[in-house]
Design an enzyme around this catalytic site. Structure first.
Site, PDB file in Angstrom:
ATOM      1  N   LYS A  13      10.464  18.162  -8.551  1.00 53.00           N
ATOM      2  CA  LYS A  13      10.542  16.836  -7.917  1.00 53.00           C
ATOM      3  C   LYS A  13       9.142  16.234  -7.767  1.00 53.00           C
ATOM      4  O   LYS A  13       8.970  15.014  -7.878  1.00 53.00           O
ATOM      5  CB  LYS A  13      11.260  16.928  -6.576  1.00 53.00           C
TER       6      LYS A  13
ATOM      7  N   SER B 129      12.419  13.270  -3.880  1.00 52.08           N
ATOM      8  CA  SER B 129      12.822  13.912  -2.627  1.00 52.08           C
ATOM      9  C   SER B 129      11.597  14.014  -1.742  1.00 52.08           C
ATOM     10  O   SER B 129      10.464  14.058  -2.231  1.00 52.08           O
ATOM     11  CB  SER B 129      13.339  15.335  -2.912  1.00 52.08           C
TER      12      SER B 129
ATOM     13  N   TYR C 204      12.753  23.488  -7.116  1.00 49.94           N
ATOM     14  CA  TYR C 204      13.124  22.112  -6.754  1.00 49.94           C
ATOM     15  C   TYR C 204      11.883  21.330  -6.335  1.00 49.94           C
ATOM     16  O   TYR C 204      11.625  20.226  -6.817  1.00 49.94           O
ATOM     17  CB  TYR C 204      14.146  22.160  -5.611  1.00 49.94           C
TER      18      TYR C 204
HETATM   19  P1  NDP Z   1      25.388  15.711  -5.417  1.00 43.72           P
HETATM   20  O1  NDP Z   1      25.406  17.154  -5.761  1.00 43.72           O
HETATM   21  O2  NDP Z   1      26.306  15.208  -4.361  1.00 43.72           O
HETATM   22  O3  NDP Z   1      25.649  14.850  -6.756  1.00 43.72           O
HETATM   23  C1  NDP Z   1      24.936  15.138  -7.922  1.00 43.72           C
HETATM   24  C2  NDP Z   1      25.426  14.243  -9.036  1.00 43.72           C
HETATM   25  O4  NDP Z   1      24.659  14.520 -10.212  1.00 43.72           O
HETATM   26  C3  NDP Z   1      26.880  14.484  -9.399  1.00 43.72           C
HETATM   27  O5  NDP Z   1      27.455  13.282  -9.844  1.00 43.72           O
HETATM   28  C4  NDP Z   1      26.778  15.485 -10.548  1.00 43.72           C
HETATM   29  O6  NDP Z   1      27.968  15.468 -11.312  1.00 43.72           O
HETATM   30  C5  NDP Z   1      25.543  14.906 -11.270  1.00 43.72           C
HETATM   31  N1  NDP Z   1      24.823  15.858 -12.131  1.00 43.72           N
HETATM   32  C6  NDP Z   1      24.315  17.068 -11.804  1.00 43.72           C
HETATM   33  N2  NDP Z   1      23.750  17.642 -12.869  1.00 43.72           N
HETATM   34  C7  NDP Z   1      23.886  16.768 -13.908  1.00 43.72           C
HETATM   35  C8  NDP Z   1      23.518  16.797 -15.274  1.00 43.72           C
HETATM   36  N3  NDP Z   1      22.916  17.865 -15.821  1.00 43.72           N
HETATM   37  N4  NDP Z   1      23.815  15.717 -16.050  1.00 43.72           N
HETATM   38  C9  NDP Z   1      24.451  14.647 -15.513  1.00 43.72           C
HETATM   39  N5  NDP Z   1      24.818  14.574 -14.230  1.00 43.72           N
HETATM   40  C10 NDP Z   1      24.548  15.621 -13.440  1.00 43.72           C
HETATM   41  O7  NDP Z   1      23.852  15.387  -5.067  1.00 43.72           O
HETATM   42  P2  NDP Z   1      23.202  14.360  -4.025  1.00 43.72           P
HETATM   43  O8  NDP Z   1      23.930  13.082  -4.048  1.00 43.72           O
HETATM   44  O9  NDP Z   1      22.982  15.087  -2.750  1.00 43.72           O
HETATM   45  O10 NDP Z   1      21.744  14.186  -4.672  1.00 43.72           O
HETATM   46  C11 NDP Z   1      21.474  13.191  -5.639  1.00 43.72           C
HETATM   47  C12 NDP Z   1      19.974  13.188  -5.887  1.00 43.72           C
HETATM   48  O11 NDP Z   1      19.294  12.955  -4.654  1.00 43.72           O
HETATM   49  C13 NDP Z   1      19.425  14.516  -6.424  1.00 43.72           C
HETATM   50  O12 NDP Z   1      18.442  14.283  -7.391  1.00 43.72           O
HETATM   51  C14 NDP Z   1      18.826  15.171  -5.185  1.00 43.72           C
HETATM   52  O13 NDP Z   1      17.777  16.051  -5.518  1.00 43.72           O
HETATM   53  C15 NDP Z   1      18.314  13.950  -4.435  1.00 43.72           C
HETATM   54  N6  NDP Z   1      18.142  14.164  -2.998  1.00 43.72           N
HETATM   55  C16 NDP Z   1      19.208  14.453  -2.185  1.00 43.72           C
HETATM   56  C17 NDP Z   1      19.024  14.625  -0.827  1.00 43.72           C
HETATM   57  C18 NDP Z   1      20.175  14.904   0.105  1.00 43.72           C
HETATM   58  O14 NDP Z   1      19.923  15.147   1.309  1.00 43.72           O
HETATM   59  N7  NDP Z   1      21.433  14.866  -0.324  1.00 43.72           N
HETATM   60  C19 NDP Z   1      17.687  14.527  -0.224  1.00 43.72           C
HETATM   61  C20 NDP Z   1      16.635  14.232  -1.175  1.00 43.72           C
HETATM   62  C21 NDP Z   1      16.868  14.051  -2.505  1.00 43.72           C
HETATM   63  P3  NDP Z   1      28.359  16.674 -12.330  1.00 43.72           P
HETATM   64  O15 NDP Z   1      28.158  17.957 -11.575  1.00 43.72           O
HETATM   65  O16 NDP Z   1      29.772  16.401 -12.720  1.00 43.72           O
HETATM   66  O17 NDP Z   1      27.428  16.533 -13.487  1.00 43.72           O
END
Ligand code: NDP
Length: 259
Positions: free
Chosen positions: A160, A143, A156
């Site tokens: 990260k 991130s 976070y």
């Molecule tokens: P979402 O919350 O939309 O999606 C997260 C995904 O991760 C889901 O599929 C969730 O499914 C899964 N997940 C969460 N915890 C676990 C776990 N313990 N084991 C397996 N799967 C898991 O997040 P984003 O798409 O927004 O973010 C994705 C990545 O990008 C993250 O690492 C985030 O920090 C990073 N990011 C996002 C930004 C943004 O603006 N959106 C900016 C910078 C970085 P489930 O809950 O069913 O497990």
């Protein structure tokens, strides 16, 4: 440009929605078979079925918690049944909200396990599969907060930053096995979660609240779409990015305020 991904096997964690789902979909669009992971079985299976049907590739799902060793083992085993991984994107993660004074040890540990140990365990296990196939590529989704913190989420930001450093250390080791490792630092990416949070906070005015966030943080004054980020990530994991090794790439619309 042909990204030369046809028939490759790409493993993407956190792929039931948001960025991970977009990255898995883009790999499939380029002809790669995909393994999607998330904890919620229905959601990750539905995402895999939809992507497989849309692009005619093999798309499988694993429901497991990658913040645990057993959850990572399940992903590694599933990838083996697909002939072994060529590509791994460590994407599963989530934001936080706390102060250092108030956050308990357990919260620090759970984010360490999700943002760092998942990448450690999965890269270790999947590297053997990649090496057996002649090489591969890994991408850590960290991130912009790894280098430019937001005040409300110290856990976070810290975990990260650790993932970013892990990617660099891993890269030096893995390139000897013909596996390229890079990190991407996204800025504001418009996912359903951002939209839902904005709706909860501002009701009908939710679009305006997202615009305010973009105006405050990103020089480009807008969020990126998931697809914009996914195209970049998939290119980095493709043989077309063959000289990109151990780097961190910001995809942030000018959000980073340093050079
Ligand atoms: P979402 O919350 O939309 O999606 C997260 C995904 O991760 C889901 O599929 C969730 O499914 C899964 N997940 C969460 N915890 C676990 C776990 N313990 N084991 C397996 N799967 C898991 O997040 P984003 O798409 O927004 O973010 C994705 C990545 O990008 C993250 O690492 C985030 O920090 C990073 N990011 C996002 C930004 C943004 O603006 N959106 C900016 C910078 C970085 P489930 O809950 O069913 O497990």
């Amino acid at each position: 440009m042909d990204l030369q991904l046809k028939g490759k096997v790409a493993v993407v964690t956190g792929a039931s929605k948001g960025i991970g789902r977009g990255i898995a979909r883009t790999f499939a669009r380029e002809g790669a078979d995909v393994l999607l992971t998330a904890r919620t079985r229905d959601a990750v299976e539905a995402a895999a079925a939809e992507i497989g049907a849309e692009y005619g590739v093999t798309a499988r799902a694993v429901a497991s918690d990658v913040s645990t060793a057993a959850g990572c083992d399940a992903v590694i085993e599933a990838a083996a049944t697909m002939g072994g991984a060529d590509i791994f994107v460590s994407n599963a993660g989530t934001g936080s909200n706390e102060t250092v004074a108030d956050a308990p040890d357990e919260k620090w540990q759970s984010y360490w396990d999700l943002h760092v140990m998942a990448a450690v365990r999965l890269s270790r296990g999947l590297a053997d599969q990649m090496e057996a196939k002649g090489g591969g590529a890994m991408l850590m989704n960290a991130s912009i907060c790894a280098v430019q913190p937001l005040w409300y989420e110290p856990i976070y930001n810290t975990t990260k930053a650790a993932l970013l450093m892990f990617g660099k250390c891993l890269s030096t080791e893995m390139i000897k096995r013909n596996i390229r490792v890079n990190t991407v630092n996204p800025g504001l990416i418009r996912t359903p979660d951002w939209e839902n949070t904005a709706r909860e906070l501002r009701g009908d005015d939710w679009e305006a609240s997202l615009q305010e966030v973009a105006d405050e943080h990103a020089d480009i004054k807008r969020f990126a779409s998931v697809e914009e980020l996914a195209d970049f990530c998939v290119f980095l994991c493709s043989p077309r990015a063959s000289y990109s090794v151990g780097s961190a790439y910001h995809v942030d619309g000018g959000m980073l305020k340093t050079i």
